[in-house]
Design an enzyme around this catalytic site. Structure first.
Site, PDB file in Angstrom:
ATOM      1  N   ASN A   3       9.689   7.381   4.849  1.00  0.00           N
ATOM      2  CA  ASN A   3       8.660   7.196   5.883  1.00  0.00           C
ATOM      3  C   ASN A   3       9.177   6.265   6.981  1.00  0.00           C
ATOM      4  O   ASN A   3       8.916   6.481   8.159  1.00  0.00           O
ATOM      5  CB  ASN A   3       7.374   6.645   5.264  1.00  0.00           C
ATOM      6  CG  ASN A   3       6.508   7.759   4.700  1.00  0.00           C
ATOM      7  OD1 ASN A   3       5.943   8.542   5.442  1.00  0.00           O
ATOM      8  ND2 ASN A   3       6.440   7.842   3.402  1.00  0.00           N
ATOM      9  N   ASN A  41      -1.370   1.684   6.376  1.00  0.00           N
ATOM     10  CA  ASN A  41      -0.669   2.106   5.157  1.00  0.00           C
ATOM     11  C   ASN A  41      -0.704   3.619   5.071  1.00  0.00           C
ATOM     12  O   ASN A  41      -1.679   4.252   5.500  1.00  0.00           O
ATOM     13  CB  ASN A  41      -1.365   1.490   3.930  1.00  0.00           C
ATOM     14  CG  ASN A  41      -0.718   1.918   2.614  1.00  0.00           C
ATOM     15  OD1 ASN A  41       0.479   1.793   2.444  1.00  0.00           O
ATOM     16  ND2 ASN A  41      -1.521   2.454   1.711  1.00  0.00           N
ATOM     17  N   HIS A  92      -0.721   6.748   2.408  1.00  0.00           N
ATOM     18  CA  HIS A  92      -0.981   6.988   0.974  1.00  0.00           C
ATOM     19  C   HIS A  92      -0.860   8.493   0.713  1.00  0.00           C
ATOM     20  O   HIS A  92      -1.397   9.302   1.497  1.00  0.00           O
ATOM     21  CB  HIS A  92      -2.383   6.482   0.603  1.00  0.00           C
ATOM     22  CG  HIS A  92      -2.693   6.634  -0.850  1.00  0.00           C
ATOM     23  ND1 HIS A  92      -2.166   5.798  -1.815  1.00  0.00           N
ATOM     24  CD2 HIS A  92      -3.447   7.543  -1.512  1.00  0.00           C
ATOM     25  CE1 HIS A  92      -2.604   6.190  -3.009  1.00  0.00           C
ATOM     26  NE2 HIS A  92      -3.369   7.237  -2.855  1.00  0.00           N
ATOM     27  N   ASP A 130      -5.781   0.359  -0.845  1.00  0.00           N
ATOM     28  CA  ASP A 130      -6.221   1.687  -0.361  1.00  0.00           C
ATOM     29  C   ASP A 130      -7.706   1.749  -0.010  1.00  0.00           C
ATOM     30  O   ASP A 130      -8.343   2.770  -0.204  1.00  0.00           O
ATOM     31  CB  ASP A 130      -5.929   2.756  -1.428  1.00  0.00           C
ATOM     32  CG  ASP A 130      -4.453   2.765  -1.806  1.00  0.00           C
ATOM     33  OD1 ASP A 130      -4.156   3.007  -2.975  1.00  0.00           O
ATOM     34  OD2 ASP A 130      -3.621   2.502  -0.911  1.00  0.00           O
ATOM     35  N   GLU A 147       3.360  13.332   5.257  1.00  0.00           N
ATOM     36  CA  GLU A 147       3.385  11.885   5.530  1.00  0.00           C
ATOM     37  C   GLU A 147       4.287  11.593   6.725  1.00  0.00           C
ATOM     38  O   GLU A 147       3.947  10.805   7.613  1.00  0.00           O
ATOM     39  CB  GLU A 147       3.920  11.129   4.309  1.00  0.00           C
ATOM     40  CG  GLU A 147       3.037  11.223   3.094  1.00  0.00           C
ATOM     41  CD  GLU A 147       3.644  10.496   1.918  1.00  0.00           C
ATOM     42  OE1 GLU A 147       4.154   9.383   2.123  1.00  0.00           O
ATOM     43  OE2 GLU A 147       3.602  11.036   0.811  1.00  0.00           O
TER      44      GLU A 147
HETATM   45  C1  GRF Z   1       5.295   7.662  -0.108  1.00  0.00           C
HETATM   46  O1  GRF Z   1       4.895   8.734  -0.932  1.00  0.00           O
HETATM   47  C2  GRF Z   1       4.080   6.898   0.329  1.00  0.00           C
HETATM   48  O2  GRF Z   1       2.944   7.704   0.507  1.00  0.00           O
HETATM   49  C3  GRF Z   1       3.861   5.973  -0.817  1.00  0.00           C
HETATM   50  O3  GRF Z   1       5.153   5.584  -1.249  1.00  0.00           O
HETATM   51  C4  GRF Z   1       6.063   6.613  -0.897  1.00  0.00           C
HETATM   52  C5  GRF Z   1       7.148   6.002  -0.054  1.00  0.00           C
HETATM   53  O4  GRF Z   1       8.166   6.898   0.077  1.00  0.00           O
HETATM   54  N1  GRF Z   1       3.088   4.840  -0.416  1.00  0.00           N
HETATM   55  P1  GRF Z   1       9.413   6.472   1.011  1.00  0.00           P
HETATM   56  O5  GRF Z   1       9.970   5.188   0.437  1.00  0.00           O
HETATM   57  O6  GRF Z   1       8.877   6.288   2.397  1.00  0.00           O
HETATM   58  O7  GRF Z   1      10.352   7.622   0.894  1.00  0.00           O
END
Ligand code: GRF
Length: 193
Positions: free
Chosen positions: A16, A109, A111, A152, A181
């Site tokens: 992310n 955040n 999720h 959350d 995401e």
């Molecule tokens: C993602 O699935 C996010 O939704 C959750 O933790 C994961 C992080 O993945 N909170 P990355 O480290 O960004 O690949």
């Protein structure tokens, strides 16, 4: 509006974070990622940041066993970099309440589910997707929301759905949600820019 100065908190692989780095380079939001902070010195997110010359910080109960210096260290980093938006991107800890208060309504955040379902303490990683599959739900998705003191619980900013397929495993659902995401998190950051 001052230029966006984003601090990203991550504990894991940082895909992310990478999505935000890529969106920033494409000019999708007027700002910069000023700091990446992790509680995990081995987090690949720190490698991703370092390769973009983004300042990285390992701050944890190992580096700061006492909560007061821990919180002061975080606040110091945020102030030094004039941060005006905090993004939790796979950060496995609760932010100290002093940080939530100091940056109220400027902490978001991501999720991997459609909150308010499948959220709260312990609902992270594959646990989330296992719960969705066990429930028989036919859709899942991802949520970007404001961060408050609990896990959350804050107001929702963006949600997007994905189908759940009959032959899904937690891993295959996780991969489909992760793609979403990577789309909605840069969109949400762009709303602040
Ligand atoms: C993602 O699935 C996010 O939704 C959750 O933790 C994961 C992080 O993945 N909170 P990355 O480290 O960004 O690949």
């Amino acid at each position: 509006m001052p230029e966006l100065s984003v601090a990203v908190f991550a504990s894991g692989g940082g895909t992310n974070l990478q999505a935000l780095i890529d969106a920033c380079k494409r000019g999708e939001f007027n700002g910069k990622i000023s700091a990446v902070i992790s509680n995990n010195s081995q987090a690949y997110a720190l490698i991703r940041a370092a390769s973009e010359n983004i300042p990285t910080f390992h701050v944890s109960n190992k580096t700061h066993p006492d909560p007061v210096p821990f919180t002061e260290c975080l606040l110091g980093i945020l102030e030094t970099h004039s941060v005006n938006l905090i993004v939790l991107a796979g950060y496995m800890k609760l932010l100290p309440p002093e940080v939530v208060r100091a940056y109220r309504s400027r902490i978001i955040n991501i999720h991997p589910a459609l909150l308010p379902k499948y959220g709260g303490k312990g609902m992270y990683g594959l646990n989330v997707h296992k719960a969705v599959l066990d429930s028989g739900d036919k859709i899942s998705g991802a949520t970007v929301h404001f961060v408050t003191e609990g896990y959350d619980l804050g107001p929702i900013i963006i949600q997007r759905t994905v189908p759940v397929r009959a032959d899904d495993t937690p891993e295959s659902l996780a991969a489909r949600v992760l793609e979403i995401e990577h789309r909605i998190l840069p969109l949400a950051v762009g709303m602040f820019a």
